[in-house]
Design a protein around this motif. Structure first.
Motif, PDB file in Angstrom:
ATOM      1  N   SER A 139       5.306   0.528  10.272  1.00 47.64           N
ATOM      2  CA  SER A 139       5.150  -0.254   9.043  1.00 47.64           C
ATOM      3  C   SER A 139       3.687  -0.200   8.653  1.00 47.64           C
ATOM      4  O   SER A 139       2.805  -0.142   9.517  1.00 47.64           O
ATOM      5  N   ARG A 140       3.424  -0.190   7.362  1.00 50.17           N
ATOM      6  CA  ARG A 140       2.039  -0.213   6.907  1.00 50.17           C
ATOM      7  C   ARG A 140       1.902  -1.116   5.691  1.00 50.17           C
ATOM      8  O   ARG A 140       2.856  -1.285   4.905  1.00 50.17           O
ATOM      9  N   GLN A 141       0.722  -1.707   5.562  1.00 46.80           N
ATOM     10  CA  GLN A 141       0.447  -2.620   4.447  1.00 46.80           C
ATOM     11  C   GLN A 141      -0.217  -1.841   3.318  1.00 46.80           C
ATOM     12  O   GLN A 141      -1.212  -1.148   3.536  1.00 46.80           O
ATOM     13  N   ARG A 142       0.353  -1.955   2.145  1.00 43.61           N
ATOM     14  CA  ARG A 142      -0.153  -1.260   0.967  1.00 43.61           C
ATOM     15  C   ARG A 142      -0.582  -2.286  -0.071  1.00 43.61           C
ATOM     16  O   ARG A 142      -0.028  -3.385  -0.146  1.00 43.61           O
ATOM     17  N   PRO A 143      -1.564  -1.970  -0.918  1.00 43.15           N
ATOM     18  CA  PRO A 143      -1.947  -2.924  -1.963  1.00 43.15           C
ATOM     19  C   PRO A 143      -0.745  -3.333  -2.812  1.00 43.15           C
ATOM     20  O   PRO A 143       0.117  -2.507  -3.118  1.00 43.15           O
ATOM     21  N   ALA A 144      -0.699  -4.606  -3.175  1.00 39.19           N
ATOM     22  CA  ALA A 144       0.426  -5.094  -3.979  1.00 39.19           C
ATOM     23  C   ALA A 144       0.397  -4.505  -5.384  1.00 39.19           C
ATOM     24  O   ALA A 144       1.434  -4.271  -5.991  1.00 39.19           O
ATOM     25  N   GLY A 145      -0.801  -4.276  -5.916  1.00 38.60           N
ATOM     26  CA  GLY A 145      -0.925  -3.728  -7.266  1.00 38.60           C
ATOM     27  C   GLY A 145      -1.832  -4.602  -8.101  1.00 38.60           C
ATOM     28  O   GLY A 145      -3.037  -4.662  -7.891  1.00 38.60           O
ATOM     29  N   VAL A 146      -1.261  -5.324  -9.063  1.00 40.36           N
ATOM     30  CA  VAL A 146      -2.023  -6.265  -9.885  1.00 40.36           C
ATOM     31  C   VAL A 146      -1.724  -7.676  -9.407  1.00 40.36           C
ATOM     32  O   VAL A 146      -0.564  -8.073  -9.281  1.00 40.36           O
ATOM     33  N   VAL A 147      -2.771  -8.430  -9.137  1.00 39.94           N
ATOM     34  CA  VAL A 147      -2.665  -9.811  -8.671  1.00 39.94           C
ATOM     35  C   VAL A 147      -3.199 -10.739  -9.755  1.00 39.94           C
ATOM     36  O   VAL A 147      -4.324 -10.547 -10.246  1.00 39.94           O
ATOM     37  N   THR A 148      -2.422 -11.736 -10.138  1.00 44.06           N
ATOM     38  CA  THR A 148      -2.892 -12.775 -11.047  1.00 44.06           C
ATOM     39  C   THR A 148      -3.446 -13.930 -10.232  1.00 44.06           C
ATOM     40  O   THR A 148      -2.799 -14.402  -9.291  1.00 44.06           O
ATOM     41  N   VAL A 149      -4.645 -14.385 -10.587  1.00 46.65           N
ATOM     42  CA  VAL A 149      -5.271 -15.542  -9.945  1.00 46.65           C
ATOM     43  C   VAL A 149      -5.473 -16.620 -11.001  1.00 46.65           C
ATOM     44  O   VAL A 149      -6.149 -16.394 -12.009  1.00 46.65           O
ATOM     45  N   ILE A 150      -4.868 -17.776 -10.777  1.00 51.05           N
ATOM     46  CA  ILE A 150      -5.005 -18.928 -11.675  1.00 51.05           C
ATOM     47  C   ILE A 150      -5.714 -20.027 -10.900  1.00 51.05           C
ATOM     48  O   ILE A 150      -5.222 -20.479  -9.867  1.00 51.05           O
TER      49      ILE A 150
END
Length: 485
Positions: A139-150
């Motif tokens: 298993s490997r961890q990959r970037p989620a993509g676009v992250v929204t921060v509020i």
């Protein structure tokens, strides 16, 4: 030109650079004086969608950069928070009503968040898994993509950077929507620091606005993960919207945190801890001590000591002189705090100190002779109010501390052995023995349970990797596998 020169950002948002906002503008106002400090741009839904698309395009190239390149950007950002701390302090003091030590804490932790995040790009990102097949399995961890921060208004810089820094370090792009009341300290400052640190254009986008913009940064198709910090009421709406759009939504919400003072505790130290827990930054902290649960043998003296401290804490404009408490963020929140205090006194509570305000400057307040049904006891106040109630047995203290829907932070003062038993009996995301309820560090997994959050955590490698990456299963064979078809 200074780091936060208004000529750069006035009436603008940041989408691959500073651009005019389609949704108009909003004044940045000092909660202490009502003075206009500047004018931010307000995004439209179209602006948000444009920013999300641009972030998704930039993210792929950013994620492909070598780990040491991403780490270097985060390290430079940490150094820049330190270099530009004085200028940023000025905005946090004027815009958020922070006293100077609290503003200093924000830039200090912002730097530490970036330094901690700079280790993430080279952290192990997976596991080798056993398999019954003739293959390698992992298993490997990959970037989620676009992250929204509020992010909210109370600790605007910390509560933005603690998600932005690790998300970027792990190869994501970020859509940042700060509270519009603190959009300079929580928004412009982050964009400018990361610009100076060498973050590529498009990887961090700033879209200011209210509810409509908040909904758009959750719903945008390019967004995979939402990191929200704010009230429980707003968090429920964000969670519902995220679920509807199948977004992974991390919610760090409110709290009505208890401080238990056990028999035999040092009263002078306990009252000092209790005052800090309730009055730090005007009580506008999710970890604020909202309920003081005091053994009956200490109750009266504790109330007297706490009230004495409250009556001697200076309140005023932190930009004009040395004070212990600054302003409540705005008139609406000030009125809410006053209404809770008034309702509690009308229901039979005793006002031991404070209870009034001038403008947004609310005096540190102590309430006693309470019952669990009173508003000041059962509701999160988000103001400088210390409600106190007595208990006779450990079981009663546990029951009082466990009441309600929140589960963020708990403090227990006194005998360590007894405190350990109480800690095991109460469901809380954070427990401090012989400390009050307000504390945070960049490397700890922070978060609550129940109405205080969804159990997700911010801080530390393990929690941040879980929050801002996706898990991928990967197998490898030396040659094409045989199949019966």
């Amino acid at each position: 030109m200074t780091l936060l020169d208004p000529a750069l950002w006035s009436d603008k948002i940041f989408i691959n650079g500073w651009v005019p906002a389609s949704g108009g503008s909003r004044d940045v106002v000092s909660p202490s004086t009502g003075e206009k400090l500047g004018s931010i741009g307000v995004a439209s839904v179209e602006d948000v969608n444009k920013a999300a698309k641009a972030a998704a395009a930039a993210q792929k190239e950013w994620a492909a950069q070598k780990p040491e390149a991403r780490a270097a950007v985060l390290r430079r950002a940490g150094e820049l928070w330190e270099k530009h701390a004085e200028e940023i302090h000025g905005w946090l003091i004027k815009e958020a009503g922070s006293i100077p030590p609290k503003a200093g804490l924000e830039t200090h932790i912002a730097a530490n968040e970036c330094f901690e995040a700079s280790a993430l790009p080279t952290h192990p990102m997976g596991d080798v898994l056993p398999s019954n097949e003739d293959r390698w399995s992992m298993s490997r961890q990959r970037p989620a993509g676009v992250v929204t921060v509020i992010a909210p208004f109370n600790f605007p810089l910390i509560l933005s950077i603690r998600s932005v820094a690790p998300a970027l370090a792990l190869g994501n792009a970020v859509l940042l929507k700060p509270d519009p009341r603190t959009a300079v300290g929580a928004g412009v400052s982050l964009v400018r620091i990361f610009q100076e640190a060498g973050l590529p254009d498009g990887v961090l986008q700033l879209v200011n606005g209210g509810v409509e913009v908040g909904e758009a940064v959750v719903a945008a198709p390019e967004v995979r993960v939402v990191s929200f910090t704010g009230s429980t009421a707003a968090g429920r709406k964000v969670g519902e919207l995220g679920a509807r759009h199948l977004k992974r939504t991390h919610l760090e919400l409110g709290g009505n945190n208890a401080l238990i003072i056990l028999p035999g505790a040092d009263l002078a130290k306990a009252a000092s801890a209790g005052a800090f827990g309730s009055f730090m930054h005007q009580g506008q902290i999710c970890m604020t001590t909202g309920r003081h649960i005091v053994h009956e043998s200490l109750h009266d003296e504790y109330v007297a000591l706490l009230a004495e401290k409250a009556s001697h804490l200076p309140v005023g404009d932190p930009a004009a002189g040395q004070v212990a408490l600054g302003p409540i963020i705005d008139a609406n929140q000030t009125a809410r705090v006053q209404s809770i205090v008034d309702a509690t006194v009308a229901a039979g509570g005793t006002l031991a100190a404070g209870g009034t305000h001038e403008g947004n400057f609310f005096k540190p307040t102590v309430l006693s002779n309470l019952t669990p049904e009173m508003s000041a006891w059962k509701d999160e106040i988000f103001g400088p109010v210390a409600p106190v109630i007595k208990f006779s047995t450990t079981e009663e203290a546990i029951a009082l501390a466990s009441e309600g829907e929140y589960g963020l932070s708990l403090g227990i003062l006194g005998d360590v052995g007894e405190a350990m038993k109480i800690a095991d009996a109460i469901n809380s995301g954070i427990i401090h023995i012989n400390e009050q309820t307000v504390s945070d560090e960049a490397n700890i997994p922070f978060g609550g349970v129940g109405a205080s959050g969804t159990g997700s955590r911010f801080g530390g490698a393990k929690a941040n990797i879980e929050a801002f990456t996706e898990t991928q299963w990967l197998t490898l064979r030396p040659e094409i596998a045989p199949y019966p078809f």
